[in-house]
Design an enzyme around this catalytic site. Sequence first.
Site, short mmCIF file in Angstrom:
data_model
loop_
_atom_site.label_atom_id
_atom_site.label_comp_id
_atom_site.label_asym_id
_atom_site.label_seq_id
_atom_site.Cartn_x
_atom_site.Cartn_y
_atom_site.Cartn_z
N CYS A 1 0.90 -1.05 0.01
CA CYS A 1 -0.09 0.13 -0.18
C CYS A 1 0.85 1.02 0.03
CB CYS A 1 -0.84 0.03 1.26
SG CYS A 1 -2.10 -1.06 1.37
N ARG B 1 3.82 -0.33 -4.65
CA ARG B 1 3.86 -1.05 -3.58
C ARG B 1 2.59 -1.57 -3.37
NH1 ARG B 1 6.73 1.35 0.44
NH2 ARG B 1 5.21 1.12 2.01
N TRP C 1 -2.71 -2.67 -1.65
CA TRP C 1 -2.13 -4.24 -1.78
C TRP C 1 -3.04 -4.91 -0.77
CZ3 TRP C 1 -0.45 -8.00 1.32
CH2 TRP C 1 0.16 -9.28 0.65
N ASN D 1 -1.79 2.29 5.74
CA ASN D 1 -0.75 1.33 5.04
C ASN D 1 -0.73 0.46 6.34
OD1 ASN D 1 2.70 1.22 4.27
ND2 ASN D 1 1.28 -0.50 3.95
N GLY D 2 -0.93 -0.80 6.45
CA GLY D 2 -0.32 -1.85 7.46
C GLY D 2 -1.63 -2.52 8.01
N GLU E 1 17.45 -17.86 -6.90
CA GLU E 1 17.03 -16.43 -7.54
C GLU E 1 16.66 -16.58 -8.75
OE1 GLU E 1 16.44 -13.96 -6.02
OE2 GLU E 1 16.72 -12.37 -7.40
N LYS F 1 12.86 -15.23 -9.89
CA LYS F 1 12.50 -14.29 -10.81
C LYS F 1 11.67 -14.88 -12.00
CE LYS F 1 13.71 -11.43 -9.15
NZ LYS F 1 14.41 -11.41 -7.92
N GLU G 1 7.72 -15.06 -10.53
CA GLU G 1 7.22 -13.78 -9.80
C GLU G 1 6.69 -13.01 -11.01
OE1 GLU G 1 9.47 -11.38 -7.35
OE2 GLU G 1 11.25 -11.76 -8.32
N HIS H 1 17.58 -36.97 -5.67
CA HIS H 1 16.71 -37.36 -4.68
C HIS H 1 15.33 -36.94 -4.80
CE1 HIS H 1 20.46 -38.49 -2.40
NE2 HIS H 1 20.89 -37.19 -3.01
N LYS I 1 5.89 -4.47 -3.75
CA LYS I 1 7.42 -4.17 -3.68
C LYS I 1 7.94 -4.69 -2.33
CE LYS I 1 11.46 -3.05 -5.10
NZ LYS I 1 12.05 -4.48 -5.77
C1 F6R Z 1 11.73 -10.88 -5.14
C2 F6R Z 1 11.36 -9.85 -4.20
C3 F6R Z 1 11.03 -10.25 -2.83
C4 F6R Z 1 11.79 -9.43 -1.85
C5 F6R Z 1 11.40 -9.68 -0.41
C6 F6R Z 1 12.25 -8.87 0.60
O1 F6R Z 1 12.15 -10.07 -6.56
O2 F6R Z 1 11.41 -8.48 -4.66
O3 F6R Z 1 11.44 -11.39 -2.80
O4 F6R Z 1 13.41 -9.57 -1.86
O5 F6R Z 1 10.19 -9.34 -0.21
O6 F6R Z 1 12.10 -7.54 0.29
P1 F6R Z 1 13.31 -6.63 1.08
O7 F6R Z 1 14.73 -7.01 0.43
O8 F6R Z 1 12.87 -5.27 0.80
O9 F6R Z 1 13.33 -7.00 2.57
#
Ligand code: F6R
Length: 613
Positions: free
Chosen positions: A2, A27, A74, A100-101, A486, A490, A493, A509, A608
């Site tokens: 949010c 956000r 969000w 937000n929260g 990772e 990527k 997501e 395994h 984000k």
């Molecule tokens: C993946 C991604 C999330 C963040 C996670 C932690 O691309 O962006 O998995 O890495 O939400 O976020 P931060 O680093 O802001 O604590």
Amino acid sequence: MCGIVAYIGSREAYPILIKGLRRLEYRGYDSAGVALLNKGNLSVYKKEGKVAVLEDFAKNHDIAGNIGIGHTRWATHGVPCDRNAHPHLSNSHRLAIIHNGIIENYASLKAELETRGYVFESDTDTEVLLNLIEDIQKEEKRTIEEAVRVALNEVVGAYAIVVIDKNEPDKIIAARKGSPLVIGIGQNEFFVASDASPIIEYTNNVVYLNDEEFAVLNRNGQLDIKTLGNLEKTPYIQKLEMDLEKIEKGGYEHFMLKEIYEQPQVILDCMRGRMNAEQGWIKLGGVNEYATRINNAKRIIITACGTSWHSGLIGEYLIEELARVPVEVEYASEFRYRNPIVTQNDVVLAISQSGETADTLSAIQIAKERQALIYGICNVIGSSIAREAHAGSYTHAGPEIGVASTKAFTVQVTILTLMALQLAQSKGTISQSRLRTILYEMEQVPEKVKQTLKLDVKIKEIAAKYFEAKNFLYLGRGLAFPIALEGALKLKEISYIHAEGYPAAEMKHGPIALIDENMPVVFIATNKSAHEKIVSNIQEVKARKGKVIAIILEGDETIKGLADDYIEVPDTDELLSPLVAIVPLQLLSYHIALMRGCNVDQPRNLAKSVTVE
Ligand code: F6R
């Protein structure tokens, strides 16, 4: 999670709010809304969907007013729909709020308010908070700021809120606990936002509210800050160091692509002034500040979420290999709920791009209570984790706006590498010549990342071959294992393809059962020490008709002869290989997502910065 934005002053609020919401859309983008106060009228416009939908809707309505609040959501409590969108109005329609929260005790508060005749239009916790404020205002005959203060003393949870009152049109009230909130100070005008991006073009004077503080922003330019306990605080005005250009796309089609391409520069910026290969030194200010405790730590615990957790895994390999200190890497969400054993002899590294991730913040609060030294590795300056930590290093990557983290990852790995080397040097576990060799190689990394980015055309061709696959497997050994994780994250997501990252040796395994002619398997084969073993794993996949896409070092003829497709990246010191190997995987997922018609910057269901548990 949010985004909130607010304005009070003499300009028209709506354009400021809409522009701000567009910047904060990373956000959350389930719905968007604004409330505007104009000559005693409070108008609320809100729509399910992105900010553009709201804009389209609002253009046929009266959007005048010098006071306004805006929100991009969000969803937590209640599905995304117009009704659950913010701002919310109180029962009398006198007050409006953005939030937000999460208000955790909203159910009991709601039940109590319902017995007193309050009716709720939405399923949100936010509407409950607002009516609680209204109830206190009415019953106890309090000013709006007093009612907000008293109400916030009754709630459990996290919030950044802004409240406006139709009957007190010369002020807005903002408060925070656990969710970010910045106040921008102009000439007889104020801006409020979840981060500085909506504010930067109007002023660079800002105040960051602390937890359990609230601010009264008066139209006459007066700013009053108090704690929830009613103690007055002197506003601490800071200068913003944010560049407007950096929050624009700068000619790229997407933020994600721009951020992938920024990596050579941000890695360089992150290393700048912190190391010198010629003279053989590394200097992370935060490490120097707490040198004795860090050098004598019995154990290092790394805690983080998502991509940041993956960089933590690389940190584990590097610190153990170079500095010979035991390291544990913990998902912050697990750590905080399992009564972890943490002592004053531990150093806890919290890694977070946003510096606002709720789980990571709670994890370090627990570790801090148990006397550990907390070291933050954050990108956002002044963020909650950065402020909660005893010491830390900023990654200096500039704003990361694409929801999928890219450049933040490579700079986190850069800091962790420097940290491992600095620790190794202090503990005498590395020779000066080996240290210099690694530092020289580090200086070359930005250029090698640049060369890797030139492979984009080939990566796009590979993406075109595989973008319709239903599943992907990513395999790597040693330092390439976190890269496999990772790479898979990527892809899933942003393209919504199911992808799993696995240690290559673990394939036999279980996951090997998944392999058939429809399964693309991405091998990260950039660490020389595991070369023979990874070749065997590739053979195992080929024997089962899997399709192999290999990330290899330039000139690796063995794997070239085996793989269906390969991407050749420049060689570097093996310890630095993650910094280069991740780049083609970022580009691969970007192209696949685009080919599948996905919104790469704003993938579904994600936000984000995850400020809820
Ligand atoms: C993946 C991604 C999330 C963040 C996670 C932690 O691309 O962006 O998995 O890495 O939400 O976020 P931060 O680093 O802001 O604590």
